[in-house]
Motif scaffolding. Structure first.
Motif, PDB file in Angstrom:
ATOM      1  N   LYS A   1       4.999   8.505   4.223  1.00  0.00           N
ATOM      2  CA  LYS A   1       5.443   6.939   4.457  1.00  0.00           C
ATOM      3  C   LYS A   1       5.346   6.554   6.110  1.00  0.00           C
ATOM      4  CE  LYS A   1       5.251   5.826   1.686  1.00  0.00           C
ATOM      5  NZ  LYS A   1       4.907   6.611   0.285  1.00  0.00           N
TER       6      LYS A   1
ATOM      7  N   GLN B   1       8.135   8.032 -11.037  1.00  0.00           N
ATOM      8  CA  GLN B   1       7.317   9.238 -11.402  1.00  0.00           C
ATOM      9  C   GLN B   1       8.484  10.361 -11.427  1.00  0.00           C
ATOM     10  OE1 GLN B   1       4.690   9.244  -8.097  1.00  0.00           O
ATOM     11  NE2 GLN B   1       2.909   7.952  -9.269  1.00  0.00           N
TER      12      GLN B   1
ATOM     13  N   VAL C   1       0.868  -1.077   0.103  1.00  0.00           N
ATOM     14  CA  VAL C   1       0.019  -0.044   0.245  1.00  0.00           C
ATOM     15  C   VAL C   1       0.735   1.274  -0.048  1.00  0.00           C
ATOM     16  CG1 VAL C   1      -1.484   1.383   1.599  1.00  0.00           C
ATOM     17  CG2 VAL C   1      -2.083  -0.992   1.106  1.00  0.00           C
TER      18      VAL C   1
HETATM   19  O1  M6R Z   1      -2.412   5.328  -7.610  1.00  0.00           O
HETATM   20  P1  M6R Z   1      -2.077   6.561  -7.019  1.00  0.00           P
HETATM   21  O2  M6R Z   1      -0.738   7.062  -7.467  1.00  0.00           O
HETATM   22  O3  M6R Z   1      -3.295   7.657  -7.836  1.00  0.00           O
HETATM   23  O4  M6R Z   1      -2.340   6.636  -5.566  1.00  0.00           O
HETATM   24  C1  M6R Z   1      -2.624   7.845  -4.832  1.00  0.00           C
HETATM   25  C2  M6R Z   1      -2.575   7.663  -3.445  1.00  0.00           C
HETATM   26  O5  M6R Z   1      -3.796   7.010  -3.093  1.00  0.00           O
HETATM   27  C3  M6R Z   1      -1.176   6.913  -3.120  1.00  0.00           C
HETATM   28  O6  M6R Z   1      -0.183   7.543  -3.479  1.00  0.00           O
HETATM   29  C4  M6R Z   1      -1.419   6.802  -1.537  1.00  0.00           C
HETATM   30  O7  M6R Z   1      -1.273   8.007  -0.841  1.00  0.00           O
HETATM   31  C5  M6R Z   1      -0.210   5.896  -1.227  1.00  0.00           C
HETATM   32  N1  M6R Z   1      -0.587   4.995  -0.134  1.00  0.00           N
HETATM   33  C6  M6R Z   1       1.016   6.378  -0.364  1.00  0.00           C
HETATM   34  O8  M6R Z   1       2.056   5.585   0.005  1.00  0.00           O
END
Ligand code: M6R
Length: 357
Positions: free
Chosen positions: A238, A162, A153
């Motif tokens: 994090k 990115q 997650v």
């Molecule tokens: O799949 P996405 O990059 O759009 O997701 C965005 C956020 O939900 C995601 O980065 C979330 O904050 C993570 N759990 C962070 O580690």
């Protein structure tokens, strides 16, 4: 397929150097020049302003992406939290280009913005790890992250991928605009990959530091200035999402405007200092908090280091420091969570992709 790893998160942290090398390879032609899809190139050249839309870690990557694109390609960039965009829609420029950053490509908050901007007729690019995802299908163009599936997650390799892909996009635009760069971007990304490797090779050190700074702690602060301010925001996200320690990332200069009131005996404060122009000021902040009892951990970069620093990162190009300074932050968060017996890969209350607004 975690292989020998206990958790996907650690595996994915370790994969980062390979992902950077894969990105270099995928975005390079036979003459070692950067190659980006012609339509994307044209959209970048046509835009008078870029609007980056994202959530969570992808938003944090967007903050770095803004700095990289503005510095390298000279196009103004705004970064917006997807869920806030519709309430606080900025006045748009004459030729806006929307860049959606999303690991999963399924984030509903980002999709809602895409639906709206599409209905207004504005061009869009999705930067994603999942071609074929909703955001990828619905945007005009897609830039692939090539990071391989991210299962934990807590996002790690997607963040660095990115930033690397946005850097390549920025360099491509700069080249098309005839802007001469004083560094070789692909070579610099290669150096980044090696430095990442040298950091992931030192896991015991980070496990020890995590124990030293976070054991029994209810809160923690991360401070940085300039580029490092973007990384401390990711560092705190994090730590909080997987260890449940309340954590915040602050701009060093903001401490005296309120946050310093929270510093008590033993409060962990992690400072990142990779930028020459703010090194002196952030070290001043470290002294201020440590005079009030904080347990300070300083992560600096070769050339700017002091003897007492806890981690000294090998030197990389100043614009690319987030790609390496984030690695110790990911590992500190991982080991903090591990020491607290948290479910590292599946933290409570969170889903890997957030498909509701
Ligand atoms: O799949 P996405 O990059 O759009 O997701 C965005 C956020 O939900 C995601 O980065 C979330 O904050 C993570 N759990 C962070 O580690």
């Amino acid at each position: 397929e975690k292989g020998t790893y206990d958790h996907f998160m650690l595996k994915e942290i370790d994969e980062q150097p390979f992902v950077i090398r894969k990105i270099i390879q995928e975005y390079q032609d036979e003459q070692d020049n950067i190659k980006v899809d012609g339509n994307i190139r044209a959209a970048m050249l046509d835009a008078d302003r870029i609007y980056i839309i994202a959530a969570g870690t992808s938003y944090n990557a967007g903050l770095v992406g803004k700095q990289v694109i503005e510095n390298i390609a000279g196009t103004p960039v705004e970064v917006h939290i997807a869920s806030e965009f519709s309430y606080n829609m900025p006045l748009l420029s004459k030729k806006p280009l929307f860049i959606f950053i999303s690991q999963s490509g399924e984030t509903a908050d980002s999709r809602a913005v895409l639906v709206k901007t599409k209905s207004l007729g504005h061009p869009s690019i999705t930067v994603t790890n999942v071609p074929g995802s909703t955001l990828s299908r619905e945007a005009d163009y897609t830039l692939h992250l090539y990071a391989g599936p991210e299962i934990a997650v807590a996002s790690t390799k997607a963040y660095t991928a990115q930033i690397a892909v946005l850097t390549i996009l920025a360099v491509d635009t700069a080249t098309e605009k005839g802007i001469k760069l004083n560094f070789d971007p692909l070579q610099e990304l290669g150096i980044v990959a090696s430095v990442m490797e040298s950091l992931t090779d030192q896991k015991e050190r980070f496990a020890k530091l995590a124990k030293e700074f976070f054991t029994g702690m209810r809160n923690a602060f991360f401070i940085g200035r300039s580029t490092d301010y973007f990384v401390v925001q990711e560092a705190s996200l994090k730590l909080k999402e997987i260890s449940y320690i309340q954590a915040e990332g602050f701009a060093g200069g903001e401490l005296k405007h309120g946050t310093i009131a929270l510093i008590e005996d033993g409060t962990p404060v992690i400072a990142i200092s990779t930028q020459e122009n703010v090194n002196y000021s952030i070290r001043g902040n470290v002294q201020e908090v440590s005079a009030r009892g904080a347990n300070t951990c300083v992560v600096s970069m070769e050339g700017l280091e002091q003897e007492s620093d806890n981690i000294v990162l090998p030197r990389v190009h100043p614009l690319l420091t987030p790609l390496v300074s984030v690695v110790p932050m990911q590992l500190l968060a991982y080991y903090a969570a591990l020491h607290r017996d948290c479910d590292v890969d599946k933290p409570r209350n969170l889903a890997k992709s957030v498909t509701v607004e």
